[in-house]
Enzyme design. Structure first.
Site, PDB file in Angstrom:
ATOM      1  N   GLY A  40       0.772  -1.131   0.013  1.00 33.11           N
ATOM      2  CA  GLY A  40       0.005  -0.012   0.075  1.00 33.11           C
ATOM      3  C   GLY A  40       0.958   1.357  -0.096  1.00 33.11           C
ATOM      4  O   GLY A  40       0.393   2.319  -0.155  1.00 33.11           O
ATOM      5  N   GLY A  41       2.216   1.141   0.231  1.00 26.99           N
ATOM      6  CA  GLY A  41       3.095   2.407   0.432  1.00 26.99           C
ATOM      7  C   GLY A  41       2.705   3.281   1.310  1.00 26.99           C
ATOM      8  O   GLY A  41       1.889   3.115   2.145  1.00 26.99           O
ATOM      9  N   LYS A  52      -7.512  10.140   6.590  1.00 30.52           N
ATOM     10  CA  LYS A  52      -8.697  10.091   6.199  1.00 30.52           C
ATOM     11  C   LYS A  52      -9.563   9.630   7.518  1.00 30.52           C
ATOM     12  O   LYS A  52     -10.810  10.236   7.957  1.00 30.52           O
ATOM     13  CB  LYS A  52      -9.283   9.720   4.997  1.00 30.52           C
ATOM     14  N   GLY A 115      14.526  -3.516  -3.458  1.00 33.74           N
ATOM     15  CA  GLY A 115      14.993  -3.949  -4.977  1.00 33.74           C
ATOM     16  C   GLY A 115      15.857  -3.060  -5.327  1.00 33.74           C
ATOM     17  O   GLY A 115      15.753  -1.984  -5.049  1.00 33.74           O
ATOM     18  N   GLY A 176       4.038  25.057   5.863  1.00 30.46           N
ATOM     19  CA  GLY A 176       3.445  24.670   4.448  1.00 30.46           C
ATOM     20  C   GLY A 176       2.003  24.659   4.530  1.00 30.46           C
ATOM     21  O   GLY A 176       0.976  23.907   5.289  1.00 30.46           O
ATOM     22  N   VAL A 179      -2.013  20.785   0.596  1.00 30.90           N
ATOM     23  CA  VAL A 179      -2.903  19.809   1.051  1.00 30.90           C
ATOM     24  C   VAL A 179      -2.821  19.269   2.606  1.00 30.90           C
ATOM     25  O   VAL A 179      -3.655  18.871   3.521  1.00 30.90           O
ATOM     26  CB  VAL A 179      -3.137  18.767   0.156  1.00 30.90           C
ATOM     27  N   GLU A 199       3.342  29.882   5.758  1.00 29.77           N
ATOM     28  CA  GLU A 199       3.393  29.424   4.392  1.00 29.77           C
ATOM     29  C   GLU A 199       4.195  30.748   3.633  1.00 29.77           C
ATOM     30  O   GLU A 199       4.263  31.794   3.506  1.00 29.77           O
ATOM     31  CB  GLU A 199       2.016  29.555   3.597  1.00 29.77           C
ATOM     32  N   GLY A 268       5.781  19.308   1.210  1.00 28.48           N
ATOM     33  CA  GLY A 268       5.876  18.722  -0.192  1.00 28.48           C
ATOM     34  C   GLY A 268       6.423  17.485  -0.023  1.00 28.48           C
ATOM     35  O   GLY A 268       6.848  16.931   0.956  1.00 28.48           O
ATOM     36  N   HIS A 441     -33.606  16.143  -6.534  1.00 22.38           N
ATOM     37  CA  HIS A 441     -33.933  16.949  -5.449  1.00 22.38           C
ATOM     38  C   HIS A 441     -34.617  16.602  -4.183  1.00 22.38           C
ATOM     39  O   HIS A 441     -35.320  15.620  -4.434  1.00 22.38           O
ATOM     40  CB  HIS A 441     -34.827  18.286  -6.159  1.00 22.38           C
TER      41      HIS A 441
END
Length: 462
Positions: A40-41, A52, A115, A176, A179, A199, A268, A441
């Site tokens: 999943g990194g 999340k 690897g 920063g 996101v 920022e 970043g 609606h």
């Protein structure tokens, strides 16, 4: 013979594992190499998924404190932070185990370790040497470092450390305003931390529509965020229970001290190519350390490819996934393709921010003649019923052809709403197409339709 493969993929983040599954579906013999104990990194282990989970839990807590009473719900809530972290870990475990199952289901051979490409068609993992027709680099990215700021993952943390704090800090300084910084800042602000965002630029969310960014900043300030824009951090001194940052104007000037219990460095991410042996086999990197590839993800060395965060383009999990699928299809002679013009981006705060396509600033810089339609959630029936009326939808369309060029949303469920715009743009749809599509609606998605109607100056509810 046991270690001979058609494809060997280094890294099982979103790009790598998706590429492996698609390649296996297409009949190729596939191996993956992963240095972590789980697949999943960054995304599933220390990025998208755990953040999340914490955003969801903290949002519900904030809602219980600030919105329940208005709805006639009486409740006394408090934070059990260790249990919340346990909830986060359950999200990680469920997702990473799911990938393990999928790789086994698709008969992908897994090698655990680091690897290294040791020659044409050869990858070594510990004592194993894999012989392979194609090598795919899908090693993702790492957190970017800030000169003079030493991350210890305790007092000065990266996003990884911010997802593993033992306590909610009383004060949090975020370096920063992208996101990652705003999402994790939101988590801890909701749980009681006083958050200050520093920022270098004169705005938040670089690269997103400026109209959206300015309005979103005001919303975050109402939530208690403090911002130091056009500012740079030039030093950090750790004390027993606080960190003192030296902050100066970006253009130069008198420094000031900002103290925080925890400092989050969120400036970043950088491509991760360490230890791959790229120099020895002659794989070229660009001036930003990214693996150079052509339009078919091929490096300058035949048989070696790369996808995801390690190459050019937005560092987004779904971009890597689409590249992985496209590359797998290219390897078997199909027409794999990624349309980079319709890759959505989402900030999972409250309200959410989402975008696809061009910003107004980009269209102006290109000299494009466009029209804009805007609709406020304040005028949307479902948003008013839910009392989630902050924000708007903005549709940008070509002034001559009416083709939609970009859609930008700040508001409730923006990350879900953006996808009808992405589908529309994938088919070259117009604002008129969207405006004449019947929407149920009452739904939040009616705001998207009304914004499309506003392009022609005929929104009904504004």
């Amino acid at each position: 013979m046991a270690n001979q493969f058609d494809v060997t993929i280094i890294g099982t983040g979103p790009g790598g594992y998706v590429c492996a599954i698609r390649a296996a579906q297409l009949g190729l013999k596939v191996a993956v190499v992963e240095k972590r104990a789980t697949h999943g990194g960054t995304c599933l282990n220390v990025g998208c998924i755990p953040s999340k989970a914490l955003l969801h839990a903290s949002e519900l807590y904030a809602e219980s404190k600030h919105a329940f009473a208005k709805m006639g719900i009486k409740a006394e809530t408090s934070v059990d932070f260790p249990r919340m972290m346990g909830f986060k870990q359950e999200a990680i475990d469920g997702n990473t185990k799911g990938i393990d199952f999928l790789l086994k289901k698709n008969k992908v051979t897994v090698f655990t370790g680091t690897g290294k490409i040791t020659g044409p068609g050869k990858v070594t993992v510990g004592k194993d040497t894999l012989e392979t027709k194609s090598i795919i680099i899908a090693t993702g990215s790492d957190v970017a470092k800030l000169k003079g700021i030493d991350v210890d993952e305790k007092q000065i943390v990266s996003s990884t450390g911010a997802l593993a704090l033992e306590n909610v800090p009383a004060t949090l300084a975020v370096i920063g305003a992208g996101v990652i910084g705003l999402e994790l800042g939101s988590v801890y602000a909701r749980l009681g931390a006083k958050v200050t965002v520093i920022e270098y630029l004169d705005r938040i969310l670089p690269g997103m529509d400026l109209d959206v960014a300015k309005n979103f900043q005001r919303m975050l300030q109402k939530q208690g965020f403090a911002f130091r824009l056009s500012s740079k951090v030039t030093g950090a001194v750790k004390g027993k229970d606080k960190v003192t940052l030296t902050v100066e104007p970006a253009a130069g000037g008198t420094p000031e001290a900002i103290e925080a219990e925890v400092v989050l460095v969120a400036v970043g991410r950088t491509p991760y190519t360490e230890g791959l042996g790229l120099d020895a086999v002659g794989v070229k990197l660009d001036n930003r350390g990214r693996v150079e590839v052509d339009d078919h993800f091929q490096t300058n060395v035949p048989g070696i490819y790369a996808i995801g965060d390690v190459i050019r383009g937005p560092m987004l999990a779904h971009k890597a996934e689409d590249e992985g699928i496209a590359l797998a299809e290219i390897l078997v002679g199909q027409a794999g393709h990624v349309n980079y013009a319709t890759i959505p981006g989402v900030v999972y705060t409250n309200p959410e921010v989402a975008a696809v396509g061009k910003t107004e600033e980009e269209l102006k810089a290109e000299g494009m003649d466009y029209k804009a339609g805007k609709f406020l959630f304040l005028a949307n029936g479902r948003a008013k019923a839910n009392q989630t009326t902050d924000g708007f939808v903005k549709v940008l369309a070509d002034a001559k052809t009416d083709r939609v060029l970009g859609v930008h949303i700040v508001g409730p469920m923006a990350g879900e709403l953006i996808h009808e715009a992405a589908v529309l743009m994938e088919f070259g749809g117009s604002a008129e197409d969207l405006a004449r599509t019947c929407h149920a609606h009452p739904t939040l998605s009616e705001a998207v339709k009304e914004a499309a109607m506003a392009v022609a100056g005929r929104a009904i509810h504004s």
